[in-house]
Design an enzyme around this catalytic site. Structure first.
Site, PDB file in Angstrom:
ATOM      1  N   LYS A 116       0.876  -1.174   0.000  1.00 17.20           N
ATOM      2  CA  LYS A 116       0.000   0.000   0.000  1.00 17.20           C
ATOM      3  C   LYS A 116       0.912   1.221   0.000  1.00 17.20           C
ATOM      4  O   LYS A 116       1.994   1.194   0.575  1.00 17.20           O
ATOM      5  CB  LYS A 116      -0.911  -0.026   1.238  1.00 17.20           C
ATOM      6  CG  LYS A 116      -1.689   1.259   1.436  1.00 17.20           C
ATOM      7  CD  LYS A 116      -3.163   1.012   1.671  1.00 17.20           C
ATOM      8  CE  LYS A 116      -3.957   2.320   1.642  1.00 17.20           C
ATOM      9  NZ  LYS A 116      -4.398   2.703   0.303  1.00 17.20           N
ATOM     10  N   SER A 117       0.483   2.304  -0.651  1.00 22.28           N
ATOM     11  CA  SER A 117       1.327   3.508  -0.685  1.00 22.28           C
ATOM     12  C   SER A 117       1.577   4.001   0.734  1.00 22.28           C
ATOM     13  O   SER A 117       0.650   4.077   1.542  1.00 22.28           O
ATOM     14  CB  SER A 117       0.637   4.625  -1.464  1.00 22.28           C
ATOM     15  OG  SER A 117       0.427   4.242  -2.798  1.00 22.28           O
TER      16      SER A 117
ATOM     17  N   ASN B 227     -13.804   3.729  -4.109  1.00 21.69           N
ATOM     18  CA  ASN B 227     -13.138   3.797  -2.804  1.00 21.69           C
ATOM     19  C   ASN B 227     -12.534   5.163  -2.552  1.00 21.69           C
ATOM     20  O   ASN B 227     -12.084   5.848  -3.469  1.00 21.69           O
ATOM     21  CB  ASN B 227     -12.072   2.696  -2.672  1.00 21.69           C
ATOM     22  CG  ASN B 227     -10.675   3.182  -3.008  1.00 21.69           C
ATOM     23  OD1 ASN B 227     -10.002   3.816  -2.186  1.00 21.69           O
ATOM     24  ND2 ASN B 227     -10.252   2.937  -4.248  1.00 21.69           N
ATOM     25  N   ALA B 228     -12.553   5.524  -1.285  1.00 22.03           N
ATOM     26  CA  ALA B 228     -11.833   6.710  -0.822  1.00 22.03           C
ATOM     27  C   ALA B 228     -11.230   6.341   0.527  1.00 22.03           C
ATOM     28  O   ALA B 228     -11.658   6.815   1.572  1.00 22.03           O
ATOM     29  CB  ALA B 228     -12.759   7.909  -0.701  1.00 22.03           C
TER      30      ALA B 228
ATOM     31  N   GLY C  92      -8.271   6.994   1.357  1.00 25.86           N
ATOM     32  CA  GLY C  92      -7.583   8.217   1.815  1.00 25.86           C
ATOM     33  C   GLY C  92      -6.138   7.995   2.196  1.00 25.86           C
ATOM     34  O   GLY C  92      -5.599   8.706   3.047  1.00 25.86           O
TER      35      GLY C  92
ATOM     36  N   CYS D 253      -3.366   9.591  -6.996  1.00 22.05           N
ATOM     37  CA  CYS D 253      -4.541   9.158  -6.224  1.00 22.05           C
ATOM     38  C   CYS D 253      -5.677  10.182  -6.373  1.00 22.05           C
ATOM     39  O   CYS D 253      -5.487  11.359  -6.049  1.00 22.05           O
ATOM     40  CB  CYS D 253      -4.187   9.008  -4.749  1.00 22.05           C
ATOM     41  SG  CYS D 253      -5.605   8.468  -3.771  1.00 22.05           S
TER      42      CYS D 253
ATOM     43  N   ILE E 242      -3.192   1.877 -14.811  1.00 20.11           N
ATOM     44  CA  ILE E 242      -3.627   3.152 -14.299  1.00 20.11           C
ATOM     45  C   ILE E 242      -4.020   3.048 -12.813  1.00 20.11           C
ATOM     46  O   ILE E 242      -4.267   1.951 -12.310  1.00 20.11           O
ATOM     47  CB  ILE E 242      -4.866   3.697 -15.086  1.00 20.11           C
ATOM     48  CG1 ILE E 242      -5.992   2.649 -15.048  1.00 20.11           C
ATOM     49  CG2 ILE E 242      -4.476   4.108 -16.469  1.00 20.11           C
ATOM     50  CD1 ILE E 242      -7.291   3.101 -15.712  1.00 20.11           C
TER      51      ILE E 242
ATOM     52  N   GLY F  75     -12.084  -1.953 -10.680  1.00 20.40           N
ATOM     53  CA  GLY F  75     -12.830  -3.162 -11.019  1.00 20.40           C
ATOM     54  C   GLY F  75     -13.192  -3.221 -12.502  1.00 20.40           C
ATOM     55  O   GLY F  75     -12.772  -2.371 -13.289  1.00 20.40           O
TER      56      GLY F  75
ATOM     57  N   GLY G 274      -9.035  -3.184 -13.677  1.00 16.70           N
ATOM     58  CA  GLY G 274     -10.183  -3.988 -14.087  1.00 16.70           C
ATOM     59  C   GLY G 274      -9.902  -5.425 -14.442  1.00 16.70           C
ATOM     60  O   GLY G 274     -10.783  -6.115 -14.954  1.00 16.70           O
TER      61      GLY G 274
END
Ligand SMILES: Cc1cc2nc3c(=O)[nH]c(=O)nc-3n(C[C@H](O)[C@H](O)[C@H](O)COP(=O)(O)O)c2cc1C
Length: 314
Positions: A51-52, A75-76, A78, A135, A198, A225, A252
Site C-alpha cells: 500500500k502507498s 473507494n476513498a 484516503g 490518487c 492506471i 474493477g 479492471g
C-alpha cells in the site's frame, strides 16, 4: 500452501527484475502487512506492491470508504498507512521470507517529501519503488494530484530517481487527465524505469437513494474493477506508443483474457487489485493458467512475443 508450479512461458522482466508471472498485486490491496502479501505470494503472483506509504502515519478517511456497485468499486480509503518505519519493516519482513519481488509504493504530501520517502524506502531494498502521483481521492486535502502538472511530474520523477539510487523507479499514472502518453514521456525523459497505468478512475460518486446522500463519507472516490478495463487498455496502448520503458498495466483485470488485452496493448506486467481483494486470491492461479493455455493455443513461447501485438509494428 506452496507456490504453484512455474512456467517458463509466464516469465517476464521488468527493469531488470525477473518475475515468474506477469501478475503483480496492485498497490492498496492486501499490501499493508507482510502476512497479507505472503498470502498473495503463496498463490503464484509475480510481484507484490505495498500500500502507498508516506513519511508519517495517516489514518485515512472515515468509513464508509469502499462501496461495491454492479460493475466495480468506488473507494476513498484516503491513503491510510503506518508511515515509512512501519511500512519498511513489513517490506523487510516479507523479503526475509519470500523471493517474490516486492515493490514499495510511496507518496508525498508535497513535492519535496517524495525524495525523502524514496530514500527511506530504498533502505528496505525493495525490487522497485513505485511513485503514486495519481490518487484521485485526496483532492480535498492535497488539491489536484501531482501528475496533473508536467513540470511537477518531471521534478518528482527526477528527484525520486536520484534518491532511489540503484533501485528502479515506476511512476504510477491515472487516465484522469487526458494525455497519459505525454505524461509517461515526461516521466521517461526524467529517468523513470517503468510506468504503472492506471490508478483508479475518477473521482466518481454513488448516491444512496434512501438517505439521498453520497454513500462514501468522503463523498467522492476512485473507481476500480471490471468497468475500468477498457480505460486501462486504452491508457496502456497510448503509453506503449509514447515510451520504450516497460509498463505495469493495471485496471479492471479479473481474468486471463483481461490480462492478455493489457499485454497486447503493450504491458509487460499486469497489476490486479479489486479482483483479488473482493473475489479471492485463488484467481491468481486461474489467471496464470489461462494465460499459459492461450500462449500454447497460439503457438507462442513467451509473453514477450505477443507484447504490444495490438499495435502496428514499431
Ligand atoms: C481499496 C483500494 C485502495 C487503493 N489504494 C491505493 C494506494 O494506496 N496506492 C495506489 O497507488 N493505488 C491504490 N489503489 C489503486 C489500485 O492500485 C489500482 O491502480 C486500481 O484499483 C485499478 O486496479 P483494479 O481495477 O484491479 O483494482 C487502490 C485501489 C483500491 C480499490
Amino acid at each position: 500452501m506452496d507456490a504453484p508450479p512455474k512456467s517458463a512461458r509466464l516469465k517476464v522482466e521488468l527493469a531488470g527484475v525477473a518475475l515468474e508471472s506477469p501478475l503483480v498485486l496492485a498497490s492498496g490491496i492486501l499490501g499493508v502487512t507482510a502476512s497479507s502479501m505472503a498470502l498473495v505470494a503463496r498463490h503464484g503472483i509475480g510481484a507484490v506492491t505495498t500500500k502507498s506509504f508516506s513519511l508519517e502515519e495517516r489514518a485515512g478517511h472515515k468509513g464508509p470508504t469502499i462501496v461495491a456497485f454492479e460493475h466495480g468499486y468506488l473507494n476513498a480509503v484516503g491513503l491510510s498507512n503506518p508511515g515509512w518505519e512501519g511500512a519498511t519493516s513489513e517490506i523487510c519482513d516479507f523479503r526475509t521470507r519470500f523471493e517474490t519481488p516486492i515493490i514499495a509504493s510511496i507518496f508525498g504530501r508535497t513535492v519535496e517529501e517524495y525524495p525523502l520517502i524514496a530514500e527511506r524506502a530504498a533502505l528496505a531494498l525493495p525490487s522497485l519503488i513505485e511513485v503514486n502521483v495519481s490518487c484521485p481521492n485526496v483532492a480535498a486535502e492535497f488539491g489536484a494530484p501531482f501528475e496533473a502538472d508536467p513540470k511537477t511530474l518531471a521534478t518528482i520523477t527526477a528527484s525520486v530517481k536520484k534518491a532511489a539510487g540503484k533501485i528502479p523507479v515506476a511512476m504510477k499514472l491515472s487516465a484522469n487527465f487526458g494525455a497519459i502518453g505525454r505524461m509517461a514521456k515526461v516521466c521517461a525523459d526524467h529517468g523513470a524505469d517503468v510506468i504503472t497505468a492506471i490508478n483508479t478512475v475518477g473521482p466518481g460518486m454513488i448516491i444512496d437513494l434512501n438517505v439521498r446522500r453520497p454513500v462514501l463519507s468522503n463523498k467522492v472516490g476512485g473507481v476500480s474493477g471490471p468497468c475500468i478495463l477498457p480505460i486501462a487498455v486504452r491508457a496502456v496502448y497510448e503509453v506503449y506508443k509514447a515510451v520504450e520503458i516497460p509498463i505495469i498495466g493495471t485496471g479492471g483485470v479479473a481474468s486471463a483474457e483481461d490480462a492478455l488485452q493489457l499485454i497486447l496493448a503493450g504491458a509487460t506486467a499486469v497489476g490486479i487489485g479489486s479482483a483479488l481483494a473482493f473475489d479471492g486470491v485463488e484467481h491468481i492461479a486461474e489467471i496464470n493458467a489461462g494465460i499459459g493455455r492461450w500462449l500454447v493455443e497460439q503457438g507462442v513461447g513467451s509473453l514477450a512475443e505477443v507484447r504490444g501485438g495490438a499495435h502496428e509494428p514499431r
